[in-house]
Design a protein around this motif. Sequence first.
Motif, PDB file in Angstrom:
ATOM      1  N   TYR A  61      38.870  49.522  32.811  1.00 22.91           N
ATOM      2  CA  TYR A  61      39.617  48.460  33.486  1.00 22.91           C
ATOM      3  C   TYR A  61      38.764  47.827  34.587  1.00 22.91           C
ATOM      4  CZ  TYR A  61      43.722  46.140  35.558  1.00 22.91           C
ATOM      5  OH  TYR A  61      44.624  45.218  36.041  1.00 22.91           O
ATOM      6  N   ALA A  62      38.110  48.657  35.375  1.00 26.31           N
ATOM      7  CA  ALA A  62      37.325  48.174  36.506  1.00 26.31           C
ATOM      8  C   ALA A  62      36.081  47.400  36.075  1.00 26.31           C
ATOM      9  CB  ALA A  62      36.926  49.341  37.404  1.00 26.31           C
ATOM     10  N   GLU A  66      38.657  40.106  31.760  1.00 24.84           N
ATOM     11  CA  GLU A  66      40.106  39.925  31.815  1.00 24.84           C
ATOM     12  C   GLU A  66      40.775  40.305  30.496  1.00 24.84           C
ATOM     13  OE1 GLU A  66      43.913  39.569  32.625  1.00 24.84           O
ATOM     14  OE2 GLU A  66      42.300  39.745  34.087  1.00 24.84           O
ATOM     15  N   ARG A  69      41.046  44.071  30.431  1.00 22.13           N
ATOM     16  CA  ARG A  69      42.074  44.528  31.378  1.00 22.13           C
ATOM     17  C   ARG A  69      43.476  44.232  30.849  1.00 22.13           C
ATOM     18  NH1 ARG A  69      38.122  42.590  34.968  1.00 22.13           N
ATOM     19  NH2 ARG A  69      39.273  40.654  35.287  1.00 22.13           N
ATOM     20  N   ARG A  73      46.465  46.949  30.168  1.00 24.96           N
ATOM     21  CA  ARG A  73      47.836  46.816  30.688  1.00 24.96           C
ATOM     22  C   ARG A  73      48.853  46.943  29.553  1.00 24.96           C
ATOM     23  NH1 ARG A  73      45.100  43.072  34.326  1.00 24.96           N
ATOM     24  NH2 ARG A  73      45.573  41.286  32.994  1.00 24.96           N
ATOM     25  N   VAL A 103      42.890  51.038  41.271  1.00 28.99           N
ATOM     26  CA  VAL A 103      42.622  50.448  39.950  1.00 28.99           C
ATOM     27  C   VAL A 103      43.670  50.943  38.957  1.00 28.99           C
ATOM     28  CG1 VAL A 103      41.002  50.401  38.004  1.00 28.99           C
ATOM     29  CG2 VAL A 103      40.159  50.055  40.336  1.00 28.99           C
ATOM     30  N   SER A 106      46.807  49.061  39.534  1.00 29.12           N
ATOM     31  CA  SER A 106      46.663  47.713  38.994  1.00 29.12           C
ATOM     32  C   SER A 106      46.830  47.704  37.479  1.00 29.12           C
ATOM     33  CB  SER A 106      45.295  47.139  39.375  1.00 29.12           C
ATOM     34  OG  SER A 106      45.071  45.906  38.737  1.00 29.12           O
ATOM     35  N   ALA A 107      46.229  48.672  36.802  1.00 27.54           N
ATOM     36  CA  ALA A 107      46.290  48.740  35.344  1.00 27.54           C
ATOM     37  C   ALA A 107      47.712  48.991  34.857  1.00 27.54           C
ATOM     38  CB  ALA A 107      45.354  49.835  34.830  1.00 27.54           C
ATOM     39  N   ASP A 109      50.257  47.785  36.166  1.00 31.27           N
ATOM     40  CA  ASP A 109      50.871  46.460  36.306  1.00 31.27           C
ATOM     41  C   ASP A 109      52.372  46.525  36.572  1.00 31.27           C
ATOM     42  OD1 ASP A 109      50.838  43.694  36.473  1.00 31.27           O
ATOM     43  OD2 ASP A 109      51.105  43.420  34.312  1.00 31.27           O
ATOM     44  N   MET A 145      41.092  41.779  40.114  1.00 38.03           N
ATOM     45  CA  MET A 145      41.136  42.205  38.707  1.00 38.03           C
ATOM     46  C   MET A 145      42.564  42.409  38.214  1.00 38.03           C
ATOM     47  SD  MET A 145      39.741  46.186  38.856  1.00 38.03           S
ATOM     48  CE  MET A 145      38.340  45.886  39.922  1.00 38.03           C
ATOM     49  N   SER A 146      43.542  42.235  39.089  1.00 36.59           N
ATOM     50  CA  SER A 146      44.935  42.497  38.755  1.00 36.59           C
ATOM     51  C   SER A 146      45.587  41.307  38.062  1.00 36.59           C
ATOM     52  CB  SER A 146      45.719  42.839  40.029  1.00 36.59           C
ATOM     53  OG  SER A 146      45.197  44.006  40.623  1.00 36.59           O
ATOM     54  N   SER A 147      46.678  41.591  37.374  1.00 36.52           N
ATOM     55  CA  SER A 147      47.436  40.559  36.666  1.00 36.52           C
ATOM     56  C   SER A 147      48.071  39.576  37.652  1.00 36.52           C
ATOM     57  CB  SER A 147      48.536  41.224  35.835  1.00 36.52           C
ATOM     58  OG  SER A 147      49.409  40.258  35.313  1.00 36.52           O
TER      59      SER A 147
END
Length: 170
Positions: A61-62, A66, A69, A73, A103, A106-107, A109, A145-147
Motif C-alpha cells: 500500500y505504501a 493509486e 492502493r 482497499r 498506513v 488508511s488501507a 479506508d 496516499m489515502s482515499s
Amino acid sequence: MDPVDIEREMAQLDALYRSVAKEPVDIAELDDIGAAVQAKLARLAVGDRAETVLRAVVEAYATGDESARAAIRRLFDRHSSFRWAAHLPREWATAAEFRARLVHLSACDQGADTRDEILALQDLCTRARRLGIDVEPILDEVAAMSSDTDRYGMGSMRDIIVGYGSRRAG
C-alpha cells in the motif's frame, strides 16, 4: 509477497477469522469481552501468519500507485473478518511503527465504522506524541496516499487524517 499471494492469504485468514468475528456476543462475557475475543483469536493460532500478510499489505500500500492502493482497499472491504482481526503488534515505540499503523488505518479506508477509525487515529497520534514522534509529517504523507472517497458521510479517509493533523497542530 506478491499481490496474488496477498489476496490468497488474506482470503484464507478471513475464512478462519470469520467464526470469531461473526459469532454472537455472549452476555456473560461482557465484563471482559476483549479478553474473551483475544483468547478465541489466539486459539486459531494464525497471528504470526496474519501479521506477515498485514506487513506485506502495508508495504504494498505504501509503495504502490493509486491503482494498487485502491485494490488493497477493496481487499479489506471483501475480507472484513481479516480487517477486523488482523493487527500489527500492540506494542510499538518508533516513528516507522507509527507510520505502519497509520498506513494500515488508511488501507482499511474507514472500515465498517468511521467513528472507530477516528478513535483509532486519535489513539495512535496521542501515543506517538507521548513517545516524542513528530506526527504531522507522517500524517501528511499517509493522507496523500489515502482515499478521497466519502464512504459514510463523514468525509474521506484523506479528509479525516488531514483534518485531525491540522486540528492538533494548531
